[in-house]
Design a protein around this motif. Structure first.
Motif, PDB file in Angstrom:
ATOM      1  N   TYR A 287      23.886  -2.109  15.257  1.00 22.86           N
ATOM      2  CA  TYR A 287      24.524  -1.622  14.221  1.00 22.86           C
ATOM      3  C   TYR A 287      23.755  -1.660  13.088  1.00 22.86           C
ATOM      4  O   TYR A 287      23.117  -2.654  12.809  1.00 22.86           O
ATOM      5  CB  TYR A 287      25.986  -2.250  13.839  1.00 22.86           C
ATOM      6  N   PHE A 288      23.549  -0.576  12.469  1.00 20.69           N
ATOM      7  CA  PHE A 288      22.312  -0.364  11.465  1.00 20.69           C
ATOM      8  C   PHE A 288      22.936  -0.606   9.902  1.00 20.69           C
ATOM      9  O   PHE A 288      24.248   0.229   9.674  1.00 20.69           O
ATOM     10  CB  PHE A 288      21.595   0.839  11.742  1.00 20.69           C
ATOM     11  N   GLY A 289      22.354  -0.682   9.133  1.00 20.32           N
ATOM     12  CA  GLY A 289      22.825  -0.897   7.642  1.00 20.32           C
ATOM     13  C   GLY A 289      22.234   0.514   7.034  1.00 20.32           C
ATOM     14  O   GLY A 289      21.536   1.384   7.790  1.00 20.32           O
ATOM     15  N   PRO A 290      22.429   0.511   5.792  1.00 27.39           N
ATOM     16  CA  PRO A 290      22.260   2.052   5.110  1.00 27.39           C
ATOM     17  C   PRO A 290      20.618   2.080   4.843  1.00 27.39           C
ATOM     18  O   PRO A 290      20.096   3.151   4.260  1.00 27.39           O
ATOM     19  CB  PRO A 290      22.705   1.932   3.727  1.00 27.39           C
ATOM     20  N   GLY A 291      19.809   0.956   4.787  1.00 24.45           N
ATOM     21  CA  GLY A 291      18.252   0.940   4.769  1.00 24.45           C
ATOM     22  C   GLY A 291      17.942   0.876   3.165  1.00 24.45           C
ATOM     23  O   GLY A 291      18.847   0.869   2.380  1.00 24.45           O
ATOM     24  N   THR A 292      16.875   0.298   3.167  1.00 21.95           N
ATOM     25  CA  THR A 292      16.164   0.459   1.738  1.00 21.95           C
ATOM     26  C   THR A 292      14.986   1.121   1.692  1.00 21.95           C
ATOM     27  O   THR A 292      14.076   1.172   2.352  1.00 21.95           O
ATOM     28  CB  THR A 292      15.621  -1.175   1.207  1.00 21.95           C
ATOM     29  N   ARG A 293      15.096   2.313   0.825  1.00 21.79           N
ATOM     30  CA  ARG A 293      14.010   3.168   0.490  1.00 21.79           C
ATOM     31  C   ARG A 293      12.816   2.613  -0.616  1.00 21.79           C
ATOM     32  O   ARG A 293      13.284   2.189  -1.825  1.00 21.79           O
ATOM     33  CB  ARG A 293      14.402   4.467  -0.055  1.00 21.79           C
TER      34      ARG A 293
ATOM     35  N   GLU B 137       0.797  -1.304   0.021  1.00 18.90           N
ATOM     36  CA  GLU B 137       0.111  -0.092  -0.095  1.00 18.90           C
ATOM     37  C   GLU B 137       0.804   1.394   0.077  1.00 18.90           C
ATOM     38  O   GLU B 137       2.044   1.084   0.336  1.00 18.90           O
ATOM     39  CB  GLU B 137      -0.628  -0.125   1.239  1.00 18.90           C
ATOM     40  N   ARG B 138       0.212   2.521  -0.277  1.00 17.54           N
ATOM     41  CA  ARG B 138       1.146   3.569  -0.452  1.00 17.54           C
ATOM     42  C   ARG B 138       1.631   4.032   0.947  1.00 17.54           C
ATOM     43  O   ARG B 138       2.799   4.500   1.096  1.00 17.54           O
ATOM     44  CB  ARG B 138       0.385   4.710  -0.952  1.00 17.54           C
ATOM     45  N   GLY B 139       1.127   3.853   2.089  1.00 17.32           N
ATOM     46  CA  GLY B 139       1.427   3.843   3.238  1.00 17.32           C
ATOM     47  C   GLY B 139       2.432   3.177   3.764  1.00 17.32           C
ATOM     48  O   GLY B 139       3.247   3.312   4.738  1.00 17.32           O
ATOM     49  N   ASP B 140       2.873   1.953   2.964  1.00 16.24           N
ATOM     50  CA  ASP B 140       4.263   1.201   3.062  1.00 16.24           C
ATOM     51  C   ASP B 140       5.291   1.973   2.701  1.00 16.24           C
ATOM     52  O   ASP B 140       6.244   1.614   3.046  1.00 16.24           O
ATOM     53  CB  ASP B 140       4.022   0.009   2.596  1.00 16.24           C
ATOM     54  N   SER B 141       5.381   3.297   2.145  1.00 17.26           N
ATOM     55  CA  SER B 141       6.538   3.793   1.656  1.00 17.26           C
ATOM     56  C   SER B 141       7.286   4.495   2.722  1.00 17.26           C
ATOM     57  O   SER B 141       6.713   5.080   3.495  1.00 17.26           O
ATOM     58  CB  SER B 141       6.040   4.998   0.469  1.00 17.26           C
ATOM     59  N   ALA B 142       8.563   4.030   2.884  1.00 13.15           N
ATOM     60  CA  ALA B 142       9.419   4.384   3.787  1.00 13.15           C
ATOM     61  C   ALA B 142      10.716   4.008   3.591  1.00 13.15           C
ATOM     62  O   ALA B 142      11.022   3.229   2.660  1.00 13.15           O
ATOM     63  CB  ALA B 142       8.975   3.838   5.323  1.00 13.15           C
ATOM     64  N   VAL B 143      11.786   4.158   4.711  1.00 14.46           N
ATOM     65  CA  VAL B 143      12.970   3.544   4.559  1.00 14.46           C
ATOM     66  C   VAL B 143      13.044   2.493   5.568  1.00 14.46           C
ATOM     67  O   VAL B 143      12.510   2.616   6.904  1.00 14.46           O
ATOM     68  CB  VAL B 143      14.306   4.422   5.016  1.00 14.46           C
ATOM     69  N   TYR B 144      13.335   1.085   5.143  1.00 14.34           N
ATOM     70  CA  TYR B 144      13.439   0.030   6.055  1.00 14.34           C
ATOM     71  C   TYR B 144      14.688  -0.204   6.493  1.00 14.34           C
ATOM     72  O   TYR B 144      15.642  -0.609   5.634  1.00 14.34           O
ATOM     73  CB  TYR B 144      12.581  -1.061   5.338  1.00 14.34           C
ATOM     74  N   LEU B 145      14.954  -0.323   7.930  1.00 12.39           N
ATOM     75  CA  LEU B 145      16.350  -0.386   8.053  1.00 12.39           C
ATOM     76  C   LEU B 145      16.595  -1.679   8.763  1.00 12.39           C
ATOM     77  O   LEU B 145      15.497  -2.224   9.618  1.00 12.39           O
ATOM     78  CB  LEU B 145      16.835   0.899   9.405  1.00 12.39           C
ATOM     79  N   CYS B 146      17.798  -2.197   8.768  1.00  8.76           N
ATOM     80  CA  CYS B 146      18.110  -3.545   9.327  1.00  8.76           C
ATOM     81  C   CYS B 146      19.257  -3.196  10.312  1.00  8.76           C
ATOM     82  O   CYS B 146      20.109  -2.349  10.241  1.00  8.76           O
ATOM     83  CB  CYS B 146      18.346  -4.518   8.374  1.00  8.76           C
ATOM     84  N   ALA B 147      19.068  -3.791  11.470  1.00  8.88           N
ATOM     85  CA  ALA B 147      20.220  -3.625  12.448  1.00  8.88           C
ATOM     86  C   ALA B 147      20.630  -4.870  12.842  1.00  8.88           C
ATOM     87  O   ALA B 147      19.694  -6.092  13.042  1.00  8.88           O
ATOM     88  CB  ALA B 147      20.078  -2.598  13.683  1.00  8.88           C
ATOM     89  N   SER B 148      21.907  -5.122  13.414  1.00  4.07           N
ATOM     90  CA  SER B 148      22.371  -6.386  14.074  1.00  4.07           C
ATOM     91  C   SER B 148      23.321  -6.083  15.328  1.00  4.07           C
ATOM     92  O   SER B 148      23.584  -4.998  15.492  1.00  4.07           O
ATOM     93  CB  SER B 148      23.181  -7.280  13.277  1.00  4.07           C
ATOM     94  N   SER B 149      23.051  -7.078  16.151  1.00  7.01           N
ATOM     95  CA  SER B 149      24.055  -6.887  17.482  1.00  7.01           C
ATOM     96  C   SER B 149      24.485  -8.196  17.906  1.00  7.01           C
ATOM     97  O   SER B 149      24.038  -9.315  17.355  1.00  7.01           O
ATOM     98  CB  SER B 149      23.260  -6.219  18.592  1.00  7.01           C
ATOM     99  N   LEU B 150      25.478  -8.267  18.663  1.00  2.86           N
ATOM    100  CA  LEU B 150      26.306  -9.571  18.806  1.00  2.86           C
ATOM    101  C   LEU B 150      25.445 -10.721  19.607  1.00  2.86           C
ATOM    102  O   LEU B 150      25.508 -11.662  19.075  1.00  2.86           O
ATOM    103  CB  LEU B 150      27.583  -9.218  19.721  1.00  2.86           C
ATOM    104  N   THR B 151      24.923 -10.202  20.691  1.00  2.00           N
ATOM    105  CA  THR B 151      23.755 -11.465  21.360  1.00  2.00           C
ATOM    106  C   THR B 151      22.666 -10.886  21.419  1.00  2.00           C
ATOM    107  O   THR B 151      21.698 -11.786  21.875  1.00  2.00           O
ATOM    108  CB  THR B 151      24.770 -11.776  22.700  1.00  2.00           C
ATOM    109  N   GLY B 152      22.173  -9.692  21.181  1.00  2.00           N
ATOM    110  CA  GLY B 152      20.835  -9.304  21.620  1.00  2.00           C
ATOM    111  C   GLY B 152      20.491  -9.130  22.949  1.00  2.00           C
ATOM    112  O   GLY B 152      19.354  -8.570  23.684  1.00  2.00           O
TER     113      GLY B 152
END
Lengths: 115, 115
Positions: free
Chosen positions: B105-111, B83-98
């Motif tokens: 630590y974040f990635g550059p994102g997908t627009r 849907e049009r409302g889904d338009s956003a930057v989707y960021l992923c992050a990872s951490s050593l153990t949670g």
């Protein structure tokens, strides 16, 4: 519930002057606090975090932040601003007592350093 | 070492289509997070993986959103019937153990743009 407030959408400072980016929080329990910086078209970069111990935390690129429990604040500071510090800054909080591992972010403050 | 990577960097799709967004975390990080950042807002939590399992999916907005991490490394965020409302930057992050003191630590994102 937990929340983070960044009361200033925009902060302007002259190059070489000290800078402060404000953050206040509202949580149940003891907070873990984080600052991230976001440059255009890039992800968030970690600057520093407060977990426990010394209230003054030093981080990357000369930034520091002071945890103030009585004022529920975690303001980001730098003694002398650089033009390259111009970016979007996000404060974030996590409260382990809730069992949630994710970060709650503020809405961001855009810092502009004027040459 | 290599940071978090995300592909594609940009995705344009039409309303009603299906999309997949990929995240490759830092090697050795067991925890992986997805966030969504709308214009002028801070990132908002979507889902957290510990290893292969979704430990917390409380941030997924509805059942059109789904994510997997089948081998405990790469993750894919899937959005059905966009849907049009889904338009956003989707960021992923990872951490050593949670762990709650871990740095994410974040990635550059997908627009993502939904027309």
């Amino acid at each position: 519930a937990q929340s983070v407030a960044q009361p200033e959408d925009q902060v302007n400072v002259a190059e070489g002057n000290p800078l402060t980016v404000k953050c206040t929080y509202s949580v149940s329990g003891n907070p873990y606090l984080f600052w991230y910086v976001q440059y255009p078209n890039r992800g968030l970069q970690f600057l520093l975090k407060y977990i426990t111990g010394d209230n003054l935390v030093k981080g990357s690129y000369g930034f520091e932040a002071e945890f103030n429990k009585s004022q529920t604040s975690f303001h980001l500071k730098k003694p002398s601003a650089l033009v390259s510090d111009s970016a979007l800054y996000f404060c974030a909080v996590r409260t382990p007592q809730t069992g949630a591992n994710n970060l709650f972010f503020g809405t961001g403050t855009r810092l502009t350093v004027i040459p | 070492g290599a940071g978090v990577s995300q592909t594609p960097s940009n995705k344009v799709t039409e309303k009603g289509k299906y999309v997949e967004l990929r995240c490759d975390p830092i090697s050795g990080h067991t925890a992986l997070y997805w966030y969504r950042q709308s214009l002028g807002q801070g990132p908002e939590f979507l889902i957290y993986f510990q290893g292969t399992g979704a430990a917390d999916d409380s941030g997924l907005p509805n059942d059109r959103f789904f994510a997997v991490r089948p081998e405990g490394s790469v993750s894919t965020l899937k959005i059905q019937r966009t849907e049009r409302g889904d338009s956003a930057v989707y960021l992923c992050a990872s951490s050593l153990t949670g762990g709650s003191t871990d740095t994410q630590y974040f990635g550059p994102g997908t627009r993502l743009t939904v027309l």
